[in-house]
Structures are given as C-alpha cells and as structure tokens.
Write an enzyme that holds these catalytic residues in place. Structure first.
Site, mmCIF file in Angstrom:
data_model
loop_
_atom_site.group_PDB
_atom_site.id
_atom_site.type_symbol
_atom_site.label_atom_id
_atom_site.label_comp_id
_atom_site.label_asym_id
_atom_site.label_seq_id
_atom_site.Cartn_x
_atom_site.Cartn_y
_atom_site.Cartn_z
ATOM 1 N N ASP A 77 -24.942 28.037 14.821
ATOM 2 C CA ASP A 77 -24.244 27.384 13.764
ATOM 3 C C ASP A 77 -23.604 28.358 12.735
ATOM 4 O OD1 ASP A 77 -23.911 25.840 11.099
ATOM 5 O OD2 ASP A 77 -24.280 23.999 12.434
ATOM 6 N N ASN A 109 -14.165 27.265 4.151
ATOM 7 C CA ASN A 109 -12.887 26.451 3.814
ATOM 8 C C ASN A 109 -12.473 25.939 2.470
ATOM 9 O OD1 ASN A 109 -12.374 26.284 6.827
ATOM 10 N ND2 ASN A 109 -13.657 24.442 6.902
ATOM 11 N N ASP A 125 -9.986 28.414 10.382
ATOM 12 C CA ASP A 125 -9.772 28.245 11.720
ATOM 13 C C ASP A 125 -9.562 29.795 12.538
ATOM 14 O OD1 ASP A 125 -9.173 25.669 11.565
ATOM 15 O OD2 ASP A 125 -7.307 25.423 11.293
ATOM 16 N N GLU A 181 -18.308 23.968 13.147
ATOM 17 C CA GLU A 181 -18.936 25.326 13.446
ATOM 18 C C GLU A 181 -19.957 25.285 14.361
ATOM 19 O OE1 GLU A 181 -20.898 23.401 9.620
ATOM 20 O OE2 GLU A 181 -19.079 23.388 10.738
#
Length: 798
Positions: free
Chosen positions: A677, A685, A694, A720
C-alpha cells in the site's frame, strides 16, 4: 409326238448337249476373270488394313511416349512448387516427396544458390545435414570430381534421390560444366523449364547412360527476384523412359527411334533406338515430341514381328477358292443343262416347299404382329434397307399419332425425326468424315452402335407437329443367310424423365448459387467404415476457408486435416469420432494454417446420420471466425487490465489466485502473496493533483514490473493497493522479493514528487487454507507495517 422324240436345240443350231459344254466353258472363263479381280481387290484390301493397323499402333505408341514426356514435366513442376511454398526443406522431407516420383526417372536433385561468401558456412551445414563430408565440386573433362574454384556464386547439388545408391553427385556445381550451365541459363525465368543437350549420365548402367538433364528454377513465393533461389532437376535416361513398361524386343511390333533436333540435320543424335529389327517396307511414321523447351523427332517403323503377325494368305485362298468355285460352277451348269428334266422336277418340288414355307411364314408374321401390338408403351418400327417403314406397332401409333396404314409403305424412319436435329447431325458427321453424309445415313450412323446395344436420344415429330424426346435403339435386321435386309427401331418416350432431369439440374444450380452467397462453406462430410473420409459435397466457400480446390476434397479429405493446427488436430479428430459413435451434433472451433492467409480461426457445425455401409455422413457448414476471435481477445484483455497502470486488475487477480490455489493443493507446490500500500498517497493527490498521482502510480508499477519474474502476477486491487502473486515461491522467497521491491521504490525518487514509499505485507499459503484467509494474513502484514511507521516490509504474521 412325245417330247423325248425330238431333241431341242439352243439358238436353233446348237444341240442341248453341245450348249451345256459351251455354258460350262463360258462360266469357267468368267469365273477365272472374277477370281483375278477378287484376288487383286483382296491384295489391295490387305495392304490398306496393314497400313491402318500400323498407323493405329504408331499413334498409340506416340501418345504413350508423349504422355511420359508430359509426366516428367508435371512431376518436376510439382517438385518445384514443393520448394516454392515451403519455408525450409529438410533432407527427410525432400526424400519423402521425391521418392514416389522416381518412376522412369533416374534421379531428382535440388541445387540451391550459394554465394562465395556463404560457401564455408554452407558446406559445414550441408555436411551436418547429410551426415557426410560435403564440398562444392566441379566435374572435369575426364569425369572426375574436384574442389570447385572461386566463383561469385554456385549451384551445388544439396539433395538427391536416385533409383540406385551408386555414388551420388553431392556438391557438384551445375555451373562447372558448359552443358549444365547452358541449361540453367535457359531456365532462369519464373515458371520456365529447360532440358540439356544429350549427355552421358554418371554412375549409371552403360546401357542407360545416355540421357538429358531437365531443370526448373525455384523463386521465393510472393517475392520479386532477378535470380532463382535454386534449381530442381530431373535426371532422365532415354532408354529407361522409353523401354520400361513396353513390349520386349522379340514381341514389339514397332521399331522406335528418338533423335535430338539440336544442331544441323547431319548432327542429330539418336538418343534411343529399339533393339528389334525393322522390316523392309514403305510404312513409316514421324512425330514431333516436346520436353520442356526441347524438341525431339520420333520415327516409327514396323518390325519383323509386326509383318509376321499380320501376314495374310487371303490372296492365295481367293485364287484357290475362286478357281475351285469356277470349276464347281462349270460342272454344276453342265449338270443343269444336261439334265433339264431333273431340274424342272426339282423346281416343282421346291415350289411346293416354298408354298408351305410361305404359309408358315404368314402364320408367324400374324403372331409377331399380335406381339408387337401388345407392346403399347414402346414404339417398334421396322424398315427396309432404304428406310421405308414396313412395321408400325400399336405403341408407335399411340406415341406418334399415325395409324399403321398411314405409316407402312408411305413414311421413312427419318421422316419421324425432327428435321432440324437430323440436318444438324448430318452436318456434324460430314465434317467428321470429310464427305457429304445424307440424312438417311446420318440417321443410322448415329443410332446403330456396336452390337446395337446403346440407344441414341432423338427428338421425334408426331403427326400433329408436336415433338417428344425418345431413346431410340436401332439394330440391323438380318435374313437367314446373314444378309442385311433392313432396320428395327425401338423407341421409348423419355420426355417426362428429361423434364425431371432438367428440374434436378436446375435445383443443383440453385443450390450452388445459394451456397455461393452463404458466408463460409456448406458441405457433406463422409467417414467410411475403414477410417477414410471425403467431402461428398463441398461448396465453393471451402476454397476460401482451407485454400483447397473443392473438387479435390470429393475424393479424399486428408488435405483439410493437414491444414488444421497441430495443437488442435487431436481434439478435432476426437470430437468427430465421438459424434460418429453417439450420433450427436458436432461443433468445434479450431485454428488452421493456410499457405496464403496464415493462421486463421474457423468454426464448424454439422449434424450426423448413419449410412447403409456402416459409415457416418455429416451435413454442416464452416465459417471463418478470426475477426470474432480477435475481438474476444481484445475484450478479454480489457476486462482483466487496469486502465490507468496497464497491469492486471482485481478480477484477473481473483481468477489467477483461485487457479494457483487449486494447483498448489493438487501438486503440493509453494505459493505466496505480497500486498503493498503506497504511503500517504492521499497527501500526493491533495498536494500535487490527481494527474500527478496517476503519474506516481504508473511510475511505481513500471519499477515493480521490471523486478518481477515472468511467472509472478502483478495486480492493482484498487486505489493505491497492489498485490503480487508468486506461484512456486515460499514465504521466505516472497519476503526477499518484497525487500527488493521495497528498496527499489525508496531508492529512486519520482520526478516532480520525490521519494514515494510503500508498506509491504507477506503471507505464504498453508495447506488447507483458502483464499480469504491467505489475503487476510497479507493484509494484516500491511496493517502491521503501517502501525510500525510505514515504509517497511512486515514478515509473515503467525
């Protein structure tokens, strides 16, 4: 006065006794003259028959030799196409194809083009392929082989298949000898073929050593080249080609000679000469033979065996019998004239016998008439030699509309036939025989077959002008002496049968037209009890599906199975056998390898039914589904691929995990998973935007993919979260891989963001454990790594 009292005189002054001698002498002289004429005619007939027999035998021998020449060209052309449409030919493949062709041919060879720079490498590969020392050689004038000098390129013999295993000319450069070089030069264009001048074949029985070399160039398919890739050759011994299968010298009726027409007339070499002795006669025949680009002259003369077998003593027999008959006739006339009274008595006796025979004949005629009239469905018509109708039964009256009184003595047989059809056939016969053929002659020439057993099809004309189609069988009518006195015609109305036949033909044309409009191909596939198979019906669509002519499949279906991909062939054959045994519908999708279109997918469906001989017949169709398969593969790829990162998605991971768990349980193999993770991905973000986020995901996936094995499965579970499935790895090996991935992520910054880390959890599969338990332990490892401060790999938890 009694009749015996006065002796009658002939011509008023010759007594009856003297006149008998005179008549006998005249008859003897006339018989001698007639015998002489018959002897002369018999001799001329014998000469004509002798000439016809010789011409027939010579024509048949010429046709047989011409077929053998054409057969040599076709076989060499087939070997050329074998090389054109094959990517690479091995020695075993060449021998397997060329060995069945060795019929009246000394050998077949293959000589590829080899450039000077490729010579050493080519010789090494050839030595390995042939299992013997191979070297490019040239043929000296003395017939010895030695190493070929340097040339820009060579055409050495690589493969050869011969009738006998004498010394084979492996490595012989065809450019090392002027005759062979000239032959290759004339056969340098695509599709061409050339024959060498006469040469002496090496390592061949001296009796068969004189022959020719026929060469054909091989160009790569669908490529434009100025020089051929190589040449396929046939070594032909003229004596072997001519003598095999023909009569022995002692029994052969013909003397055959073949001359090569190359060069001036005085230098035409004789390539073949029969061993038998020719007869002294004017009979002879000469023909022109063609072999590839070469011309040969075939001379044929009759042999002594032919003249002895056709020797005739007919002239002697005619002279002997004619003289004997003349003497007998003279004696008979003398006896007749000298015993007139006895002759008169005999005449009266014969007259009485004839009256009895006439009455018997009349009764027989009435019985025959009753039988003819009983045949009401068949027209029976008898005619004289001139064709005038003498018998017209009730069946003929019913079929043609004329009464017997109207037809007998008034109509001819040709008057009952359509004038247009009769004139057309007369013109055709006139052209065929080179002379004018009348309508009556055309009528009987077209209908009287050998033995009178084959009916002809004619259009008959009724009294009312309408027409009908009939099968007419015409035979000759012979009297008790075997003389031809007329004709007998038997007619059967086939108008309705012709209509049905035309309807069936129209139906077949409609079926062909409909099948041509249907995508794919429609077929009937027959599996015989002995295991052989064929397509009893194949529409034109099968040509596009398999790139095979449908006419070839009507005899043997092996060519279709040769087109099926080897990985699918066993499955297709098994499904066909199962369908035949259980009479269940057959449906398969399989791949085919085509010479032009390459790999294609096809789908076939058919319904079986048993046949009377114990076989099975399928009715079905086959279509090309290559485009459909390509779309399915694209949809499949999209359904298991993550759009953003390009790696596998959760769906694919679940399918693979289930399959690998089943295999690990069945084969007792190791299996491990790595879950990771990305740390603080929401912060990336929020700080840099989703586009940069992205980019971070794609960059990390590329790094991880580079470090994984080909057997590992890398998937994105969502957001993620990522998962690595490691088939065949235990938990220790998976932990080492996780450490390597962790180090690879934290050691290289992401452009525009910096160092991005991830938390890893590792879990190994335990016997009896399910997918949920395995994933739960891996997820617990990730949770423990995050609780421990992130950016770490947590070992498997207990």
């Amino acid at each position: 006065m009694s009749m015996h009292g006065v002796r009658p005189k002939m011509l008023g002054f010759v007594s009856e006794e003297v006149s008998a001698w005179l008549v006998a002498l005249v008859a003897l002289i006339a018989g001698g003259l007639l015998t002489a004429l018959l002897a002369l005619a018999t001799h001329e007939l014998y000469q004509q028959q002798l000439r016809q027999r010789f011409e027939l035998l010579a024509s048949e021998r010429y046709s047989r030799i011409e077929e053998r020449f054409e057969d040599q060209v076709q076989r060499l052309d087939g070997l050329r196409r074998f090389f054109v449409f094959a990517n690479e030919i091995t020695l075993e493949e060449f021998n397997g194809y060329a060995r069945p062709l060795l019929h009246r041919t000394q050998a077949y060879s293959w000589a590829p083009r080899v450039f000077a720079a490729q010579r050493n490498d080519f010789e090494q590969r050839a030595s390995k392929a042939l299992g013997l020392r191979y070297e490019i050689l040239q043929l000296t004038d003395s017939g010895a082989l030695r190493a070929s000098p340097e040339r820009p390129y060579y055409y050495p013999v690589l493969f050869t298949q011969a009738l006998a295993w004498q010394r084979q000319p492996f490595g012989l450069d065809l450019l090392s000898q002027a005759q062979r070089q000239d032959t290759l030069a004339r056969a340098s264009a695509p599709g061409s073929m050339a024959v060498s001048a006469p040469l002496t074949l090496t390592d061949v029985d001296p009796a068969y050593a004189r022959g020719v070399l026929m060469a054909a160039p091989v160009f790569a398919a669908q490529q434009l080249a100025r020089e051929p890739q190589g040449y396929v050759m046939a070594v032909i011994s003229m004596r072997q080609l001519m003598a095999e299968g023909l009569p022995s010298a002692a029994q052969d009726n013909l003397v055959v000679r073949i001359r090569d027409l190359t060069g001036p007339d005085t230098q035409h070499e004789v390539l073949f000469q029969s061993d038998n002795q020719g007869a002294t006669t004017t009979l002879a025949a000469s023909h022109l033979l063609h072999l590839a680009d070469h011309d040969y002259q075939l001379d044929i003369r009759p042999s002594l065996a032919f003249m002895q077998a056709n020797r005739s003593s007919a002239v002697t027999a005619v002279v002997f019998l004619g003289g004997l008959l003349s003497l007998m006739l003279s004696a008979l006339l003398f006896s007749l004239f000298s015993q007139r009274q006895r002759a008169l008595t005999l005449v009266e006796q014969r007259t009485g016998e004839l009256r009895v025979s006439e009455q018997s004949l009349r009764n027989t005629h009435n019985q025959l008439r009753s039988v003819l009239d009983a045949a009401t469905q068949v027209a029976i018509i008898a005619t004289s030699l001139r064709g005038m109708i003498s018998t017209f039964n009730a069946g003929a009256e019913r079929m043609l509309g004329y009464t017997s009184a109207e037809a007998v003595g008034s109509l001819t047989l040709e008057a009952l036939v359509s004038p247009e059809e009769l004139q057309q056939r007369a013109r055709a016969l006139s052209v065929r025989y080179g002379r004018e053929v009348s309508l009556a002659q055309a009528m009987f020439a077209e209908t009287i077959q050998e033995g009178g057993s084959e009916p002809g099809e004619w259009t008959l004309q009724r009294k009312d002008g309408s027409h009908l189609l009939a099968n007419m069988l015409v035979t000759a009518v012979l009297d008790e002496h075997g003389l031809w006195v007329g004709h007998l015609a038997i007619c059967i109305d086939v108008t309705e049968r012709k209509r049905i036949h035309d309807a069936l033909a129209a139906r077949d044309r409609l079926l062909d037209k409909l099948s041509a409009e249907v995508p794919g191909g429609i077929y009937q596939f027959s599996l015989r009890p002995d295991g052989s198979s064929c397509f009893s019906y194949a529409s034109e669509g099968l040509r596009d599906i398999y790139e095979i002519e449908p006419s070839l499949l009507r005899l043997d279906a092996t060519a279709v199975f040769d087109r099926i991909h080897p990985d699918d062939l066993g499955r297709v054959r098994t499904s066909i056998r199962y369908s035949a045994e259980h009479l269940t519908p057959w449906r398969e999708e399989y791949r085919v390898l085509l010479p032009l279109a390459g790999l294609r997918w096809v789908r076939g469906e058919a319904t079986p039914e048993p046949t009377d001989d114990g076989g099975t017949l399928w009715h079905g169709y086959v279509t090309d589904i290559s485009d459909l398969k390509r779309v399915e593969e694209e949809l499949r790829a999209l359904s298991v691929t993550d759009v953003l990162t390009g790696i596998h998605n959760r769906r694919y991971f679940q399918e693979r995990l289930k399959a690998e768990l089943e295999r690990a349980h069945r084969d007792q193999q190791d299996l491990a998973v790595i879950m990771l993770d990305i740390d603080h991905f929401k912060r990336v973000n929020d700080q840099f935007g989703h586009a940069v986020g992205d980019h971070v995901l794609r960059s990390l996936c590329q790094r991880i993919n580079h470090r994984l094995r080909r057997t590992d499965v890398f998937c994105r579970l969502g957001g993620e979260e990522f998962m690595v499935l490691c088939p065949g790895s235990n938990v220790v090996q998976a932990h080492s891989l996780a450490l390597e991935l962790w180090q690879g992520l934290r050691s290289v910054p992401v452009e525009g963001v910096g160092i991005v880390t991830a938390s890893f959890g590792v879990a190994g599969w335990r016997p009896g454990e399910g997918a949920d338990a395995l994933l739960l332990r891996a997820d617990s490892g990730v949770y423990a790594a995050k609780q421990g401060g992130r950016d770490r790999v947590e070992a498997e938890l207990p």
